[in-house]
Write a protein that holds these residues in place. Structure first.
Motif, mmCIF file in Angstrom:
data_model
loop_
_atom_site.group_PDB
_atom_site.id
_atom_site.type_symbol
_atom_site.label_atom_id
_atom_site.label_comp_id
_atom_site.label_asym_id
_atom_site.label_seq_id
_atom_site.Cartn_x
_atom_site.Cartn_y
_atom_site.Cartn_z
ATOM 1 N N GLU A 177 79.011 62.938 97.531
ATOM 2 C CA GLU A 177 78.966 61.570 97.003
ATOM 3 C C GLU A 177 77.649 60.900 97.347
ATOM 4 O O GLU A 177 77.102 60.134 96.546
ATOM 5 N N ASP A 178 77.129 61.175 98.551
ATOM 6 C CA ASP A 178 75.837 60.596 98.931
ATOM 7 C C ASP A 178 74.703 61.107 98.052
ATOM 8 O O ASP A 178 73.663 60.450 97.938
ATOM 9 N N LYS A 179 74.900 62.257 97.449
ATOM 10 C CA LYS A 179 73.880 62.836 96.574
ATOM 11 C C LYS A 179 74.216 62.632 95.100
ATOM 12 O O LYS A 179 73.770 63.375 94.233
ATOM 13 N N ASN A 180 75.041 61.617 94.830
ATOM 14 C CA ASN A 180 75.347 61.198 93.455
ATOM 15 C C ASN A 180 76.258 62.182 92.726
ATOM 16 O O ASN A 180 76.201 62.302 91.500
ATOM 17 N N PHE A 181 77.115 62.896 93.461
ATOM 18 C CA PHE A 181 78.142 63.732 92.855
ATOM 19 C C PHE A 181 79.491 63.051 93.031
ATOM 20 O O PHE A 181 79.774 62.488 94.103
ATOM 21 N N PHE A 182 80.313 63.126 92.008
ATOM 22 C CA PHE A 182 81.664 62.591 92.085
ATOM 23 C C PHE A 182 82.638 63.753 92.175
ATOM 24 O O PHE A 182 82.613 64.664 91.335
ATOM 25 N N SER A 183 83.475 63.753 93.210
ATOM 26 C CA SER A 183 84.417 64.853 93.455
ATOM 27 C C SER A 183 85.817 64.440 93.037
ATOM 28 O O SER A 183 86.239 63.298 93.265
ATOM 29 N N ALA A 184 86.554 65.387 92.446
ATOM 30 C CA ALA A 184 87.918 65.117 92.009
ATOM 31 C C ALA A 184 88.737 66.402 92.099
ATOM 32 O O ALA A 184 88.207 67.495 91.867
ATOM 33 N N PRO A 185 90.031 66.303 92.438
ATOM 34 C CA PRO A 185 90.895 67.495 92.453
ATOM 35 C C PRO A 185 91.246 67.925 91.035
ATOM 36 O O PRO A 185 91.233 67.130 90.095
ATOM 37 N N LEU A 186 91.535 69.216 90.880
ATOM 38 C CA LEU A 186 91.866 69.760 89.567
ATOM 39 C C LEU A 186 93.078 70.679 89.698
ATOM 40 O O LEU A 186 93.060 71.625 90.491
ATOM 41 N N ASN A 187 94.115 70.379 88.941
ATOM 42 C CA ASN A 187 95.306 71.235 88.858
ATOM 43 C C ASN A 187 95.335 71.834 87.459
ATOM 44 O O ASN A 187 95.676 71.149 86.487
ATOM 45 N N LEU A 188 94.976 73.097 87.352
ATOM 46 C CA LEU A 188 94.879 73.726 86.032
ATOM 47 C C LEU A 188 96.234 73.938 85.383
ATOM 48 O O LEU A 188 96.323 74.023 84.149
ATOM 49 N N VAL A 189 97.285 74.040 86.179
ATOM 50 C CA VAL A 189 98.621 74.198 85.594
ATOM 51 C C VAL A 189 98.980 72.959 84.777
ATOM 52 O O VAL A 189 99.553 73.048 83.685
ATOM 53 N N GLN A 190 98.636 71.803 85.281
ATOM 54 C CA GLN A 190 98.918 70.564 84.564
ATOM 55 C C GLN A 190 97.871 70.277 83.485
ATOM 56 O O GLN A 190 98.219 69.876 82.374
ATOM 57 N N ALA A 191 96.575 70.482 83.830
ATOM 58 C CA ALA A 191 95.525 70.138 82.867
ATOM 59 C C ALA A 191 95.422 71.149 81.739
ATOM 60 O O ALA A 191 95.084 70.797 80.606
ATOM 61 N N GLY A 192 95.681 72.424 81.996
ATOM 62 C CA GLY A 192 95.610 73.440 80.958
ATOM 63 C C GLY A 192 94.221 73.985 80.731
ATOM 64 O O GLY A 192 94.063 75.125 80.283
ATOM 65 N N LYS A 193 93.209 73.198 81.030
ATOM 66 C CA LYS A 193 91.822 73.642 80.854
ATOM 67 C C LYS A 193 90.921 72.830 81.767
ATOM 68 O O LYS A 193 91.312 71.770 82.279
ATOM 69 N N VAL A 194 89.737 73.326 81.950
ATOM 70 C CA VAL A 194 88.768 72.601 82.761
ATOM 71 C C VAL A 194 88.269 71.397 81.970
ATOM 72 O O VAL A 194 87.904 71.529 80.790
ATOM 73 N N PRO A 195 88.271 70.190 82.559
ATOM 74 C CA PRO A 195 87.824 68.994 81.833
ATOM 75 C C PRO A 195 86.413 69.151 81.282
ATOM 76 O O PRO A 195 85.567 69.837 81.860
ATOM 77 N N ALA A 196 86.170 68.496 80.160
ATOM 78 C CA ALA A 196 84.877 68.615 79.492
ATOM 79 C C ALA A 196 83.741 68.006 80.299
ATOM 80 O O ALA A 196 82.584 68.382 80.114
ATOM 81 N N ASP A 197 84.059 67.044 81.199
ATOM 82 C CA ASP A 197 82.998 66.399 81.975
ATOM 83 C C ASP A 197 82.705 67.120 83.278
ATOM 84 O O ASP A 197 81.962 66.599 84.124
ATOM 85 N N ALA A 198 83.242 68.314 83.459
ATOM 86 C CA ALA A 198 83.037 69.062 84.699
ATOM 87 C C ALA A 198 81.637 69.672 84.716
ATOM 88 O O ALA A 198 81.286 70.463 83.838
ATOM 89 N N THR A 199 80.856 69.302 85.711
ATOM 90 C CA THR A 199 79.558 69.937 85.907
ATOM 91 C C THR A 199 79.720 71.268 86.622
ATOM 92 O O THR A 199 79.010 72.228 86.334
ATOM 93 N N ALA A 200 80.660 71.313 87.554
ATOM 94 C CA ALA A 200 80.937 72.545 88.301
ATOM 95 C C ALA A 200 82.373 72.499 88.805
ATOM 96 O O ALA A 200 82.956 71.419 88.970
ATOM 97 N N VAL A 201 82.931 73.678 89.046
ATOM 98 C CA VAL A 201 84.271 73.816 89.613
ATOM 99 C C VAL A 201 84.136 74.585 90.916
ATOM 100 O O VAL A 201 83.425 75.599 90.985
ATOM 101 N N VAL A 202 84.821 74.095 91.960
ATOM 102 C CA VAL A 202 84.782 74.719 93.280
ATOM 103 C C VAL A 202 86.178 75.235 93.619
ATOM 104 O O VAL A 202 87.159 74.492 93.532
ATOM 105 N N ILE A 203 86.240 76.502 94.001
ATOM 106 C CA ILE A 203 87.492 77.098 94.472
ATOM 107 C C ILE A 203 87.264 77.459 95.934
ATOM 108 O O ILE A 203 86.596 78.444 96.246
ATOM 109 N N ALA A 204 87.827 76.635 96.839
ATOM 110 C CA ALA A 204 87.533 76.747 98.266
ATOM 111 C C ALA A 204 88.712 77.348 99.019
ATOM 112 O O ALA A 204 89.660 76.651 99.376
#
Length: 523
Positions: free
Chosen positions: A251-278
């Motif tokens: 966030e300090d470097k101008n990134f916005f972080s959000a959780p993602l549940n693919l079972v509910q969303a069905g696909k990766v959101p169009a505004d996703a710059t990157a996806v992290v699987i930690a």
């Protein structure tokens, strides 16, 4: 005659007053502020000139004709008025030049003129943006570019900061390394939002394209969005064992972080710059893997951090990129070990040549219980190992053996604990669409949790990976570089000799001969 002798010292009194007035005016114009010294000099000079006039008036009756009627007085007054007028004109010209500077670029390619795109961005700049160059030396080329920006907008400013003499500010921006590369950061002053711009060194100078693009990005309300996959035992974005420090640093470097549940969303959101699987502890469903694969095929970016003995369900997807997560555990075979971690605590001080690790030099990062990667060549995929273990290390297949030993079922080191991959994607109709997809795979996720994020280079590995995945360095404005044309005159040895003879002998002899001829004619 005695009256003239009494008047003669008054002349020096007048010139003293005039000298003080001129000094005061000059000091005020040069400094730009009319403080006590400039005003004191002007007032003192005027008082002395006033005393000169009073004394002169008292002695005026002693002159025949009167002083003001004399021709010498009138000539001196005209000269004085002319001198004062010239000084005022020069002062006014200098004042206007300082306040309204005009530069004319006479080069063919306009080397010293900002591109129209940059000028428009600066014209539209409504709030303050400041550039911080963390370098103890000011490169003239970079400074000239920054001054060009500053001249175009009062909302733009810059500062050179020496990290050694100002460590507090350097720490605020996360400047840790003092190698050859120097960091350049942007700060959006209304919100104190900071963003890394680029590195500069002796070979790489500040880029107008990146600087203008950075201003557009940091002043935009749209922030780069990073999604963290959840629902498979991944590390939480907050709480014990989570990665809240990493999220805050993004966030300090101008990134916005959000959780993602693919079972509910069905696909990766169009505004996703990157996806992290930690650190998933359970395998992803087939539909989720398909959604991530579709995202990558469209130019998406993925960071996978997987711990040993955990099946992520991404094995088939990673195989398409030429990487396999080894089920064995990396063993530290050197004498350097972290207390409390044992032989499974890996210390990495060797890094691949890549933008993610280019500033790490021989710094260390720590990975407890990590798994190595197996990298194979795949057509169309460019792979770069990032984290390399000590040559004495190995991949252990049986941890029940105490102490662990390198045997037939193990893989000798050095091992790659992390790697970065790029793959070209099919172009689309929109020019702003990404032309490549990026992937970073790390064989450990605990290095980024809150207890280890601030240790050594651990946080830098995570932040640099996300920053590289965002592809911000690949999306500058289309500002063409300006090339310097070579206008050197190449002369042969004979031509150089003739030119030297003309300059050193013929021209001086011609001048001397002309002078001698004129002297002879005038005799």
């Amino acid at each position: 005659m005695k009256t003239f002798k009494r008047l003669k010292p008054l002349k020096y009194l007048f010139w003293l007053g005039l000298f003080l007035v001129v000094m005061g005016i000059s000091a005020g114009i040069v400094s730009g502020t009319w403080g006590a010294i400039p005003l004191g000099l002007v007032i003192g000079g005027l008082i002395i000139i006033g005393l000169w006039l009073i004394l002169l008036g008292r002695l005026e009756d002693s002159f025949q004709p009167k002083f003001w009627s004399r021709r010498s007085t009138q000539s001196g007054t005209n000269a004085l008025v002319g001198t004062i007028a010239i000084l005022l004109i020069l002062g006014l010209i200098n004042f206007l030049a300082v306040r309204h500077s005009i530069r004319i670029d006479l080069t063919d390619s306009k080397l010293f003129t900002l591109a129209p795109e940059s000028q428009q961005v600066l014209k539209d700049l409504k709030q303050g943006v400041k550039v911080y160059v963390f370098d103890n030396q000011q490169n003239p080329q970079d400074r000239d570019l920054l001054e060009n920006y500053q001249r175009k907008s009062p909302q733009f400013s810059f500062a050179y900061v020496d990290p050694e003499t100002n460590p507090g500010l350097a720490e605020t921006f996360g400047i840790k390394n003092s190698g050859e590369n120097r960091d350049v950061y942007l700060e959006f002053q209304p919100t104190k939002r900071r963003q890394f711009l680029q590195n500069v060194n002796s070979q790489l100078r500040l880029s107008e394209s990146k600087l203008t693009s950075g201003i557009v990005q940091i002043t935009s309300d749209r922030r780069t969005k990073v999604y963290f996959l959840q629902g498979h035992g991944e590390r939480s974005l907050s709480g014990e064992g989570g990665i809240s420090q990493g999220v805050k640093a993004l966030e300090d470097k101008n990134f916005f972080s959000a959780p993602l549940n693919l079972v509910q969303a069905g696909k990766v959101p169009a505004d996703a710059t990157a996806v992290v699987i930690a650190g998933p502890t359970r395998a992803l469903l087939e539909d989720e893997v398909s959604a991530i694969e579709a995202y990558l095929n469209q130019g998406g970016n993925l960071l996978v951090m997987s711990d040993p003995k955990n099946k992520s369900g991404l094995e088939s997807l990673l195989n398409q990129w030429g990487v396999k997560l080894d089920d064995r555990v990396a063993i530290n075979g050197s004498d350097r070990q972290v207390k409390g971690w044992g032989v499974t605590g890996i210390i990495v001080d060797q890094y691949g040549t890549h933008p993610i690790t280019q500033d790490f030099r021989n710094g260390i990062s720590l990975y407890p219980l990590a798994r190595p990667l197996e990298i194979t060549a795949v057509s169309g995929v460019q792979a770069t190992p990032l984290l390399l273990t000590d040559p004495k290390s190995w991949a252990e297949s049986d941890l029940t053996e105490q102490p662990p030993k390198l045997n037939g079922g193990d893989r000798p080191g050095p091992l790659a604990l992390g790697a970065a991959f790029t793959r070209s994607v099919s172009s689309t109709s929109t020019s702003s669409s990404p032309t490549q997809s990026r992937l970073v795979v790390l064989g450990n996720s605990s290095f980024v949790n809150d207890s280890l994020f601030g240790q050594q280079l651990n946080g830098d590995v995570f932040l640099n990976s996300v920053r590289w995945l965002s592809q911000q360095d690949e999306q500058p404005l289309s500002i063409r570089p300006k090339d310097v044309k070579n206008r050197r005159i190449v002369l042969t040895v004979e031509q150089a000799s003739v030119l030297a003879f003309i300059a050193l002998a013929a021209v001086p002899l011609l001048g001397l001969g002309s002078a001698g001829f004129l002297w002879w004619r005038r005799r």
